[in-house]
Write a protein that holds these residues in place. Structure first.
Motif, PDB file in Angstrom:
ATOM      1  N   SER A 292       0.834  -1.197   0.000  1.00  0.00           N
ATOM      2  CA  SER A 292       0.000   0.000   0.000  1.00  0.00           C
ATOM      3  C   SER A 292       0.869   1.247   0.000  1.00  0.00           C
ATOM      4  O   SER A 292       1.700   1.459   0.887  1.00  0.00           O
ATOM      5  CB  SER A 292      -0.911   0.003   1.232  1.00  0.00           C
ATOM      6  OG  SER A 292      -1.575   1.243   1.342  1.00  0.00           O
ATOM      7  N   HIS A 293       0.678   2.083  -1.004  1.00  0.00           N
ATOM      8  CA  HIS A 293       1.484   3.294  -1.139  1.00  0.00           C
ATOM      9  C   HIS A 293       0.989   4.387  -0.205  1.00  0.00           C
ATOM     10  O   HIS A 293       1.757   5.272   0.204  1.00  0.00           O
ATOM     11  CB  HIS A 293       1.434   3.784  -2.595  1.00  0.00           C
ATOM     12  CG  HIS A 293       2.272   4.987  -2.863  1.00  0.00           C
ATOM     13  ND1 HIS A 293       1.767   6.264  -2.855  1.00  0.00           N
ATOM     14  CD2 HIS A 293       3.595   5.110  -3.140  1.00  0.00           C
ATOM     15  CE1 HIS A 293       2.740   7.129  -3.116  1.00  0.00           C
ATOM     16  NE2 HIS A 293       3.856   6.449  -3.298  1.00  0.00           N
TER      17      HIS A 293
ATOM     18  N   LYS B 222       7.003   1.752   5.275  1.00  0.00           N
ATOM     19  CA  LYS B 222       8.022   1.202   6.170  1.00  0.00           C
ATOM     20  C   LYS B 222       8.343  -0.245   5.794  1.00  0.00           C
ATOM     21  O   LYS B 222       9.496  -0.665   5.800  1.00  0.00           O
ATOM     22  CB  LYS B 222       7.541   1.266   7.625  1.00  0.00           C
ATOM     23  CG  LYS B 222       7.600   2.651   8.245  1.00  0.00           C
ATOM     24  CD  LYS B 222       7.198   2.587   9.710  1.00  0.00           C
ATOM     25  CE  LYS B 222       7.323   3.947  10.379  1.00  0.00           C
ATOM     26  NZ  LYS B 222       6.933   3.892  11.807  1.00  0.00           N
ATOM     27  N   GLU B 223       7.300  -1.030   5.496  1.00  0.00           N
ATOM     28  CA  GLU B 223       7.505  -2.425   5.117  1.00  0.00           C
ATOM     29  C   GLU B 223       8.309  -2.532   3.821  1.00  0.00           C
ATOM     30  O   GLU B 223       9.204  -3.368   3.701  1.00  0.00           O
ATOM     31  CB  GLU B 223       6.153  -3.126   4.941  1.00  0.00           C
ATOM     32  CG  GLU B 223       5.407  -3.366   6.233  1.00  0.00           C
ATOM     33  CD  GLU B 223       4.075  -4.037   5.980  1.00  0.00           C
ATOM     34  OE1 GLU B 223       3.954  -4.775   4.983  1.00  0.00           O
ATOM     35  OE2 GLU B 223       3.146  -3.802   6.770  1.00  0.00           O
ATOM     36  N   PHE B 224       7.965  -1.679   2.864  1.00  0.00           N
ATOM     37  CA  PHE B 224       8.658  -1.695   1.580  1.00  0.00           C
ATOM     38  C   PHE B 224      10.147  -1.411   1.771  1.00  0.00           C
ATOM     39  O   PHE B 224      11.009  -2.142   1.280  1.00  0.00           O
ATOM     40  CB  PHE B 224       8.023  -0.642   0.659  1.00  0.00           C
ATOM     41  CG  PHE B 224       8.623  -0.572  -0.717  1.00  0.00           C
ATOM     42  CD1 PHE B 224       8.263  -1.492  -1.689  1.00  0.00           C
ATOM     43  CD2 PHE B 224       9.543   0.416  -1.033  1.00  0.00           C
ATOM     44  CE1 PHE B 224       8.810  -1.419  -2.969  1.00  0.00           C
ATOM     45  CE2 PHE B 224      10.089   0.496  -2.310  1.00  0.00           C
ATOM     46  CZ  PHE B 224       9.727  -0.428  -3.276  1.00  0.00           C
ATOM     47  N   VAL B 225      10.454  -0.381   2.523  1.00  0.00           N
ATOM     48  CA  VAL B 225      11.849  -0.017   2.766  1.00  0.00           C
ATOM     49  C   VAL B 225      12.553  -1.115   3.548  1.00  0.00           C
ATOM     50  O   VAL B 225      13.703  -1.456   3.267  1.00  0.00           O
ATOM     51  CB  VAL B 225      11.929   1.334   3.515  1.00  0.00           C
ATOM     52  CG1 VAL B 225      13.366   1.637   3.936  1.00  0.00           C
ATOM     53  CG2 VAL B 225      11.398   2.456   2.640  1.00  0.00           C
TER      54      VAL B 225
ATOM     55  N   ARG C  58       5.083   1.840  -9.312  1.00  0.00           N
ATOM     56  CA  ARG C  58       4.348   1.875 -10.579  1.00  0.00           C
ATOM     57  C   ARG C  58       2.892   2.248 -10.330  1.00  0.00           C
ATOM     58  O   ARG C  58       2.205   1.570  -9.577  1.00  0.00           O
ATOM     59  CB  ARG C  58       4.436   0.509 -11.267  1.00  0.00           C
ATOM     60  CG  ARG C  58       3.668   0.399 -12.574  1.00  0.00           C
ATOM     61  CD  ARG C  58       3.906  -0.988 -13.198  1.00  0.00           C
ATOM     62  NE  ARG C  58       3.181  -1.139 -14.449  1.00  0.00           N
ATOM     63  CZ  ARG C  58       1.960  -1.662 -14.532  1.00  0.00           C
ATOM     64  NH1 ARG C  58       1.324  -2.051 -13.438  1.00  0.00           N
ATOM     65  NH2 ARG C  58       1.363  -1.782 -15.704  1.00  0.00           N
ATOM     66  N   LYS C  59       2.454   3.341 -10.943  1.00  0.00           N
ATOM     67  CA  LYS C  59       1.061   3.785 -10.857  1.00  0.00           C
ATOM     68  C   LYS C  59       0.573   3.854  -9.409  1.00  0.00           C
ATOM     69  O   LYS C  59      -0.482   3.325  -9.069  1.00  0.00           O
ATOM     70  CB  LYS C  59       0.156   2.859 -11.675  1.00  0.00           C
ATOM     71  CG  LYS C  59       0.422   2.941 -13.175  1.00  0.00           C
ATOM     72  CD  LYS C  59      -0.568   2.094 -13.948  1.00  0.00           C
ATOM     73  CE  LYS C  59      -0.331   2.217 -15.452  1.00  0.00           C
ATOM     74  NZ  LYS C  59      -1.265   1.389 -16.237  1.00  0.00           N
ATOM     75  N   GLY C  60       1.383   4.455  -8.564  1.00  0.00           N
ATOM     76  CA  GLY C  60       0.965   4.644  -7.178  1.00  0.00           C
ATOM     77  C   GLY C  60       1.112   3.430  -6.298  1.00  0.00           C
ATOM     78  O   GLY C  60       0.684   3.443  -5.140  1.00  0.00           O
ATOM     79  N   GLU C  61       1.693   2.344  -6.820  1.00  0.00           N
ATOM     80  CA  GLU C  61       1.905   1.147  -6.019  1.00  0.00           C
ATOM     81  C   GLU C  61       3.398   0.878  -5.869  1.00  0.00           C
ATOM     82  O   GLU C  61       4.190   1.157  -6.765  1.00  0.00           O
ATOM     83  CB  GLU C  61       1.249  -0.084  -6.657  1.00  0.00           C
ATOM     84  CG  GLU C  61      -0.256  -0.111  -6.530  1.00  0.00           C
ATOM     85  CD  GLU C  61      -0.801  -1.430  -7.057  1.00  0.00           C
ATOM     86  OE1 GLU C  61      -1.710  -1.981  -6.407  1.00  0.00           O
ATOM     87  OE2 GLU C  61      -0.321  -1.900  -8.086  1.00  0.00           O
ATOM     88  N   LEU C  62       3.749   0.314  -4.732  1.00  0.00           N
ATOM     89  CA  LEU C  62       5.106  -0.151  -4.498  1.00  0.00           C
ATOM     90  C   LEU C  62       5.109  -1.646  -4.730  1.00  0.00           C
ATOM     91  O   LEU C  62       4.319  -2.383  -4.132  1.00  0.00           O
ATOM     92  CB  LEU C  62       5.544   0.182  -3.068  1.00  0.00           C
ATOM     93  CG  LEU C  62       5.458   1.663  -2.684  1.00  0.00           C
ATOM     94  CD1 LEU C  62       5.697   1.841  -1.189  1.00  0.00           C
ATOM     95  CD2 LEU C  62       6.476   2.474  -3.473  1.00  0.00           C
TER      96      LEU C  62
ATOM     97  N   SER D 160       0.054  -4.619   5.563  1.00  0.00           N
ATOM     98  CA  SER D 160      -0.552  -3.767   4.531  1.00  0.00           C
ATOM     99  C   SER D 160      -0.152  -4.248   3.149  1.00  0.00           C
ATOM    100  O   SER D 160      -0.227  -3.511   2.179  1.00  0.00           O
ATOM    101  CB  SER D 160      -0.094  -2.323   4.729  1.00  0.00           C
ATOM    102  OG  SER D 160       1.311  -2.232   4.613  1.00  0.00           O
ATOM    103  N   THR D 161       0.309  -5.500   3.074  1.00  0.00           N
ATOM    104  CA  THR D 161       0.788  -6.027   1.807  1.00  0.00           C
ATOM    105  C   THR D 161      -0.042  -7.205   1.358  1.00  0.00           C
ATOM    106  O   THR D 161      -0.776  -7.800   2.123  1.00  0.00           O
ATOM    107  CB  THR D 161       2.249  -6.482   1.934  1.00  0.00           C
ATOM    108  OG1 THR D 161       2.303  -7.542   2.889  1.00  0.00           O
ATOM    109  CG2 THR D 161       3.142  -5.360   2.385  1.00  0.00           C
ATOM    110  N   SER D 162       0.095  -7.522   0.069  1.00  0.00           N
ATOM    111  CA  SER D 162      -0.559  -8.712  -0.460  1.00  0.00           C
ATOM    112  C   SER D 162       0.384  -9.387  -1.426  1.00  0.00           C
ATOM    113  O   SER D 162       1.217  -8.747  -2.043  1.00  0.00           O
ATOM    114  CB  SER D 162      -1.871  -8.345  -1.166  1.00  0.00           C
ATOM    115  OG  SER D 162      -1.615  -7.501  -2.259  1.00  0.00           O
TER     116      SER D 162
END
Length: 299
Positions: free
Chosen positions: A9-10, A17-20, A43-47, A286-288
């Motif tokens: 979730s962007h 935080k999860e992405f990083v 991409r298009k507002g998504e990480l 917050s991920t899938s």
């Protein structure tokens, strides 16, 4: 090539935080028992995080889904156990300048490749820190049943807190039960407490998953269950390191006598339970995760 894409979730702060965390902690790690990160982008507002695709899905499917439960024999389960232990040892390696603490070791975060090798995935909660420094957090994150009791008091994730979560995983895969369950009377059953009770009665083998096909080795099952109890010690310095865990699993070290190594759980329960349960915060990802067919441009 076939890949899996994790969408983060962007908009949420936790998602960023999860992405990083995943990029920082696993981006340069390479081990046969970790799910490798192949790339990432916005991409298009998504990480988006791109991983090797694990065709056999997550371990919890084979433990809890009615259609698959009980299909893993004991050699397969022990192979997965040893693989996950090897992956955690790699993350905690004392020879590295930095250590990675996973902070969410559990059956649903262990993925199975085409050869049924267990690979630890989902590093969204992981922390990378230098040896000798404190990995302090302001609140407790993780999953109920896998959280070490000291987290509610110190807020510090350490390799020892991963070892505690590994204990819950050992019990899951050996007993075929979740760490915390509700019985028919709506009472909470804590798996580690139940296994301790069986051990005290001299009936620890009776805790094994009865759905395991083709039987099992009582000696090996006993070793894994007793190792799980050792890893679940309420005091961090009472738990083995992952290097010692590997030595126990490989037969290079003899497991210590639990009766002398263990403190009274009744006494320690009074020390921890009330305060710990009040401070603990549930974690919601917050991920899938999905196969590449769910997202275009996955090559």
């Amino acid at each position: 090539m076939e890949v899996a894409v994790k969408r983060v979730s962007h908009e949420s702060r936790q998602g960023m935080k999860e992405f990083v965390a995943e990029v920082a902690s696993i981006g340069r790690l390479r081990h046969r028992n970790l799910v490798p990160l192949l790339g990432y982008c916005r991409r298009k507002g998504e990480l988006l995080l791109v991983y090797d695709y694990m065709p056999n899905g997550s371990l919890d499917k084979y433990l809890y889904d009615a259609s698959s439960a009980g299909t893993l024999d004991w050699p397969q389960r022990f192979h997965i156990i040893r693989g996950v232990a090897s992956g955690l040892l790699y993350l905690h390696d004392e020879d590295w300048e930095q250590v990675v603490i996973h902070r969410d070791v559990k059956a649903s975060n262990i993925l199975l490749d085409s050869e049924m090798n267990g690979r630890l995935g989902d590093f969204g909660l992981a922390r990378l820190y230098d040896h000798g420094t404190d990995a302090h957090t302001t609140h407790v994150v993780g999953t109920m049943g896998y959280l070490a009791p000291e987290l509610g008091h110190t807020g510090k994730a350490t390799p020892s807190t991963d070892v505690f979560a590994f204990d819950a995983f050992l019990l899951e895969i050996t007993c075929g039960r979740r760490p915390i369950e509700q019985n028919e009377h709506d009472n909470r059953i804590v798996l580690v407490d139940w296994v301790i009770e069986q051990w005290r009665k001299g009936l620890i083998i009776g805790a094994v998953d009865t759905r395991i096909p083709s039987g099992f080795s009582p000696d090996m099952v006993s070793l894994v269950l007793k190792l799980a109890l050792l890893c679940s010690h309420p005091l961090p310095n009472g738990r083995p390191t992952m290097r010692q865990v590997m030595q126990y699993l490989d037969g290079d070290m003899v497991l210590p006598d639990l009766s002398s190594a263990y403190l009274s759980f009744t006494m320690l329960e009074r020390m921890y339970d009330g305060d710990f349960n009040q401070k603990m915060l549930p974690y919601e990802s917050s991920t899938s995760m999905g196969a590449v067919s769910d997202i275009s441009g996955g090559r």
